[in-house]
Design a protein around this motif. Structure first.
Motif, PDB file in Angstrom:
ATOM      1  N   THR A 176      -7.788   4.287   4.532  1.00 21.13           N
ATOM      2  CA  THR A 176      -7.916   3.071   3.718  1.00 21.13           C
ATOM      3  C   THR A 176      -6.985   3.246   2.551  1.00 21.13           C
ATOM      4  O   THR A 176      -7.275   4.218   1.904  1.00 21.13           O
ATOM      5  CB  THR A 176      -9.373   2.702   3.294  1.00 21.13           C
ATOM      6  OG1 THR A 176     -10.184   2.518   4.684  1.00 21.13           O
ATOM      7  CG2 THR A 176      -9.342   1.318   2.504  1.00 21.13           C
ATOM      8  N   SER A 177      -6.139   2.408   2.236  1.00 14.17           N
ATOM      9  CA  SER A 177      -5.343   2.439   1.108  1.00 14.17           C
ATOM     10  C   SER A 177      -5.086   1.147   0.462  1.00 14.17           C
ATOM     11  O   SER A 177      -5.030   0.196   1.214  1.00 14.17           O
ATOM     12  CB  SER A 177      -3.880   2.793   1.613  1.00 14.17           C
ATOM     13  OG  SER A 177      -3.666   4.004   2.029  1.00 14.17           O
ATOM     14  N   ILE A 178      -5.424   1.062  -0.823  1.00 17.40           N
ATOM     15  CA  ILE A 178      -5.112  -0.006  -1.682  1.00 17.40           C
ATOM     16  C   ILE A 178      -3.869   0.088  -2.241  1.00 17.40           C
ATOM     17  O   ILE A 178      -3.110   0.879  -2.743  1.00 17.40           O
ATOM     18  CB  ILE A 178      -6.233  -0.063  -2.894  1.00 17.40           C
ATOM     19  CG1 ILE A 178      -7.557  -0.004  -2.552  1.00 17.40           C
ATOM     20  CG2 ILE A 178      -5.651  -1.439  -3.932  1.00 17.40           C
ATOM     21  CD1 ILE A 178      -8.533   0.101  -3.582  1.00 17.40           C
ATOM     22  N   VAL A 179      -3.074  -0.957  -1.927  1.00 25.36           N
ATOM     23  CA  VAL A 179      -1.358  -1.094  -1.777  1.00 25.36           C
ATOM     24  C   VAL A 179      -1.050  -2.136  -3.119  1.00 25.36           C
ATOM     25  O   VAL A 179      -1.333  -3.121  -3.184  1.00 25.36           O
ATOM     26  CB  VAL A 179      -0.902  -1.423  -0.672  1.00 25.36           C
ATOM     27  CG1 VAL A 179       0.692  -1.464  -0.793  1.00 25.36           C
ATOM     28  CG2 VAL A 179      -1.038  -0.656   0.604  1.00 25.36           C
ATOM     29  N   LYS A 180      -0.561  -1.409  -4.101  1.00 25.85           N
ATOM     30  CA  LYS A 180      -0.219  -2.020  -5.262  1.00 25.85           C
ATOM     31  C   LYS A 180       1.347  -2.452  -5.597  1.00 25.85           C
ATOM     32  O   LYS A 180       1.765  -3.137  -6.408  1.00 25.85           O
ATOM     33  CB  LYS A 180      -0.684  -1.420  -6.651  1.00 25.85           C
ATOM     34  CG  LYS A 180      -2.230  -1.233  -6.490  1.00 25.85           C
ATOM     35  CD  LYS A 180      -2.669  -0.198  -7.819  1.00 25.85           C
ATOM     36  CE  LYS A 180      -4.255  -0.193  -7.793  1.00 25.85           C
ATOM     37  NZ  LYS A 180      -4.596   0.219  -9.080  1.00 25.85           N
ATOM     38  N   ASP A 181       2.140  -1.377  -4.899  1.00 24.84           N
ATOM     39  CA  ASP A 181       3.693  -1.621  -5.032  1.00 24.84           C
ATOM     40  C   ASP A 181       4.357  -0.994  -3.598  1.00 24.84           C
ATOM     41  O   ASP A 181       3.376  -0.507  -2.948  1.00 24.84           O
ATOM     42  CB  ASP A 181       4.132  -0.832  -6.182  1.00 24.84           C
ATOM     43  CG  ASP A 181       3.614   0.479  -6.057  1.00 24.84           C
ATOM     44  OD1 ASP A 181       3.576   1.364  -5.176  1.00 24.84           O
ATOM     45  OD2 ASP A 181       3.382   1.075  -7.261  1.00 24.84           O
ATOM     46  N   PHE A 182       5.594  -0.980  -3.603  1.00 20.53           N
ATOM     47  CA  PHE A 182       6.241  -0.845  -2.326  1.00 20.53           C
ATOM     48  C   PHE A 182       5.927   0.999  -1.928  1.00 20.53           C
ATOM     49  O   PHE A 182       5.881   1.262  -1.040  1.00 20.53           O
ATOM     50  CB  PHE A 182       7.873  -1.169  -2.475  1.00 20.53           C
ATOM     51  CG  PHE A 182       8.605  -0.550  -1.139  1.00 20.53           C
ATOM     52  CD1 PHE A 182       8.316  -1.031  -0.093  1.00 20.53           C
ATOM     53  CD2 PHE A 182       9.648   0.425  -1.331  1.00 20.53           C
ATOM     54  CE1 PHE A 182       9.108  -0.465   0.983  1.00 20.53           C
ATOM     55  CE2 PHE A 182      10.351   1.062  -0.719  1.00 20.53           C
ATOM     56  CZ  PHE A 182      10.077   0.514   0.670  1.00 20.53           C
ATOM     57  N   GLU A 183       5.859   1.649  -3.029  1.00 25.48           N
ATOM     58  CA  GLU A 183       5.848   2.941  -2.819  1.00 25.48           C
ATOM     59  C   GLU A 183       4.638   3.327  -2.294  1.00 25.48           C
ATOM     60  O   GLU A 183       4.344   4.270  -1.334  1.00 25.48           O
ATOM     61  CB  GLU A 183       5.984   3.666  -4.191  1.00 25.48           C
ATOM     62  CG  GLU A 183       7.251   3.597  -4.813  1.00 25.48           C
ATOM     63  CD  GLU A 183       8.693   4.336  -4.016  1.00 25.48           C
ATOM     64  OE1 GLU A 183       8.209   5.410  -3.300  1.00 25.48           O
ATOM     65  OE2 GLU A 183       9.409   3.639  -3.780  1.00 25.48           O
ATOM     66  N   ASP A 184       3.408   2.646  -2.742  1.00 22.91           N
ATOM     67  CA  ASP A 184       2.056   2.843  -2.038  1.00 22.91           C
ATOM     68  C   ASP A 184       2.117   2.403  -0.746  1.00 22.91           C
ATOM     69  O   ASP A 184       1.617   3.310   0.210  1.00 22.91           O
ATOM     70  CB  ASP A 184       1.125   1.891  -2.922  1.00 22.91           C
ATOM     71  CG  ASP A 184       0.561   2.425  -4.078  1.00 22.91           C
ATOM     72  OD1 ASP A 184       0.930   3.551  -4.492  1.00 22.91           O
ATOM     73  OD2 ASP A 184      -0.097   1.699  -4.758  1.00 22.91           O
ATOM     74  N   TYR A 185       2.842   1.476  -0.260  1.00 27.25           N
ATOM     75  CA  TYR A 185       2.806   0.664   1.086  1.00 27.25           C
ATOM     76  C   TYR A 185       3.861   1.859   1.759  1.00 27.25           C
ATOM     77  O   TYR A 185       3.249   2.159   2.947  1.00 27.25           O
ATOM     78  CB  TYR A 185       3.591  -0.468   0.911  1.00 27.25           C
ATOM     79  CG  TYR A 185       4.009  -0.948   2.584  1.00 27.25           C
ATOM     80  CD1 TYR A 185       3.104  -1.485   3.068  1.00 27.25           C
ATOM     81  CD2 TYR A 185       5.539  -0.828   2.831  1.00 27.25           C
ATOM     82  CE1 TYR A 185       3.630  -1.875   4.686  1.00 27.25           C
ATOM     83  CE2 TYR A 185       5.619  -1.181   4.150  1.00 27.25           C
ATOM     84  CZ  TYR A 185       4.765  -1.845   4.864  1.00 27.25           C
ATOM     85  OH  TYR A 185       5.142  -2.170   6.364  1.00 27.25           O
ATOM     86  N   LYS A 186       5.107   2.136   1.389  1.00 21.91           N
ATOM     87  CA  LYS A 186       5.782   3.199   2.241  1.00 21.91           C
ATOM     88  C   LYS A 186       4.939   4.564   2.546  1.00 21.91           C
ATOM     89  O   LYS A 186       4.964   5.122   3.561  1.00 21.91           O
ATOM     90  CB  LYS A 186       6.966   3.553   1.423  1.00 21.91           C
ATOM     91  CG  LYS A 186       8.118   4.321   2.227  1.00 21.91           C
ATOM     92  CD  LYS A 186       9.264   4.582   1.580  1.00 21.91           C
ATOM     93  CE  LYS A 186      10.350   5.322   2.196  1.00 21.91           C
ATOM     94  NZ  LYS A 186      11.578   5.687   1.660  1.00 21.91           N
ATOM     95  N   ALA A 187       4.239   5.050   1.557  1.00 19.53           N
ATOM     96  CA  ALA A 187       3.573   6.240   1.619  1.00 19.53           C
ATOM     97  C   ALA A 187       2.383   6.069   2.737  1.00 19.53           C
ATOM     98  O   ALA A 187       2.180   7.106   3.508  1.00 19.53           O
ATOM     99  CB  ALA A 187       3.002   6.880   0.462  1.00 19.53           C
ATOM    100  N   THR A 188       1.728   5.027   2.528  1.00 23.67           N
ATOM    101  CA  THR A 188       0.729   4.841   3.599  1.00 23.67           C
ATOM    102  C   THR A 188       1.093   4.878   4.936  1.00 23.67           C
ATOM    103  O   THR A 188       0.616   5.133   5.879  1.00 23.67           O
ATOM    104  CB  THR A 188      -0.021   3.478   3.205  1.00 23.67           C
ATOM    105  OG1 THR A 188      -0.583   3.518   1.930  1.00 23.67           O
ATOM    106  CG2 THR A 188      -1.019   3.193   4.116  1.00 23.67           C
TER     107      THR A 188
END
Length: 446
Positions: free
Chosen positions: A174-186
């Protein structure tokens, strides 16, 4: 609630730490616990003593079951016993035909639980059932592209959103995505690229809450409202990869019989009825995010939950539901009667806290620790187990998870700490009663 059953049933629990199977000794006269580690203050049959050499395998019940030496021990010690594990397990063929009856290993029950636990399946099943589920879409992991254009379309007008793997639990995946870097890493760390993923709205200013129920032949019984303690920075370092984010649970008297509790109960009954229709029997937990009086339900766990030990420790015969007992009797398909179904959900304020080693804290083997037992407000040990009674104010029940001198990993559980008060203060910080126990456990050896 009053339950009539055969207390002479041979029942055994297996796991890494003996105290994690607390409860069998309350309800059954012929109970045994087989554990990996030896706890001198909790009666069990420890595998480490049977081996006489350090165990160097993975520390999980499933890994132990695949160890031929552990199998030898179970066949010797538990022949004729009904064996219960914390989570659903796969029973090796040798043990399945050994005369040891694994009551948590029925294939049909595993299949039912796996289906309901799948977050994508859960949303499809209950979207139009009257349960409030956060707005979402379901994708294949492989369909989530890692370019900014796709990210911007996925995000829409949301500042924050949530990505959840459909099958992982305990906060993993489970990931809380705040920006593109969060999204890409997830996306790049996806557990199973062929599997499904749920992309949903983020519920702001929310409290993780849950409720436990049990499906029985006599109906579905629902318990008190529970506040989950998840990824708490004083109890867990979330930067340690692979960490289970569950840190404990509170039952607050002020939450019971409230509007939120009524909504949690209604949702649990809807889900419990579907579990019952599917053939499931036993404990289940329903997790929700609560913002004000709005309840957003996100998943169901058809198994013993993280709150089960707290409900078990606080069980009172004739007044509360014996969830763990009913779970065992149903899995056994045992003959029993509920002679009196009346019960309440008034537990007062009580909590279970599970602190973990923080990054760089070192090994539990080099710390003093605390023995399993009941402690007063001065941390003076006054008993091995919780005695029946209501005068528990100021006391703390500690189940130690300190292993033998073998090295422990970062994020290892240090103990289960039971309190008869709230675990968190009004600012969300752990109370002194918890902090004092953690400080005592982590004192370095002289």
């Amino acid at each position: 609630m009053q339950v009539k059953y055969d207390k002479s049933i041979k029942i055994a629990g297996i796991g890494v730490f003996a105290s994690a199977r607390y409860g069998l000794n309350i309800w059954f006269d012929n109970s045994k616990i087989v554990s990996l580690f030896n706890d001198p203050d909790f009666p069990s049959l420890p595998f480490e003593k049977y081996l006489k050499v350090p165990y160097d395998g993975k520390r999980s019940t499933q890994a132990l079951l695949y160890d031929s030496r552990f199998q030898d021990m179970l066949i010797k010690e538990l022949k004729g016993y009904n064996v219960l594990a914390y989570k659903l397990i796969e029973v090796p063929s040798r043990l399945a035909s050994s005369g040891v009856n694994f009551i948590s290993g029925a294939k049909s029950m595993v299949q039912i639980s796996s289906k309901f636990e799948n977050k994508a399946w859960f949303r499809r099943k209950f979207l139009n059932s009257g349960i409030n589920i956060p707005r979402h879409k379901i994708y294949k992991w492989q369909d989530l592209k890692t370019d900014e254009d796709f990210y911007n379309k996925l995000r829409g007008n949301r500042k924050v959103f949530v990505i959840q793997d459909a099958v992982l639990s305990g906060g993993k995946g489970t990931s809380i995505v705040k920006d593109f870097e969060d999204y890409k890493a997830t996306v790049e760390s996806a557990y199973n690229a062929q599997g499904e993923v749920v992309v949903s709205d983020f519920v702001s200013n929310s409290q993780d809450m849950s409720i436990q129920g049990v499906v029985t032949r006599y109906g579905i019984f629902i318990g008190p409202a529970q506040r989950q303690i998840v990824a708490h920075p004083q109890l867990l370092d979330p930067s340690i990869k692979g960490s289970d984010l569950f840190c404990g649970v509170e039952m607050r008297n002020s939450d019971q019989n409230s509007t939120v509790h009524q909504k949690l109960t209604k949702n649990a009954k809807i889900i419990g009825e579907e579990l019952q229709k599917s053939g499931y029997r036993g404990i289940f937990g329903v997790d929700s995010l609560v913002s004000g009086n709005e309840v957003h339900t996100i998943e169901v766990n058809p198994r013993i939950t993280g709150a089960t030990p707290l409900l078990t420790v606080n069980y009172k015969e004739g007044a509360r539901v014996p969830f763990y007992l009913l779970h065992i009797l149903e899995l056994l398909d045992a003959n029993y009667e509920i002679e009196d179904m009346s019960h309440g959900n008034e537990y007062g304020d009580c909590s279970l806290v599970i602190p973990r080693l923080l990054a760089g804290a070192g090994s539990l083997g080099r710390m003093k620790g605390l023995r399993t037992g009941l402690y007063d407000d001065k941390l003076r040990r006054g008993g091995d187990f919780l005695d029946a009674g209501d005068e528990m104010s100021g006391k703390r029940l500690v189940f130690s998870y300190k292993p033998s001198p073998w090295e422990s990993n970062e994020s290892q559980k240090m103990a289960s700490i039971f309190l008869w008060e709230n675990a968190l203060d009004s600012n969300g910080n752990i109370v002194n009663s918890v902090q004092e126990v953690i400080e005592k456990i982590t004192e370095p050896l002289d």
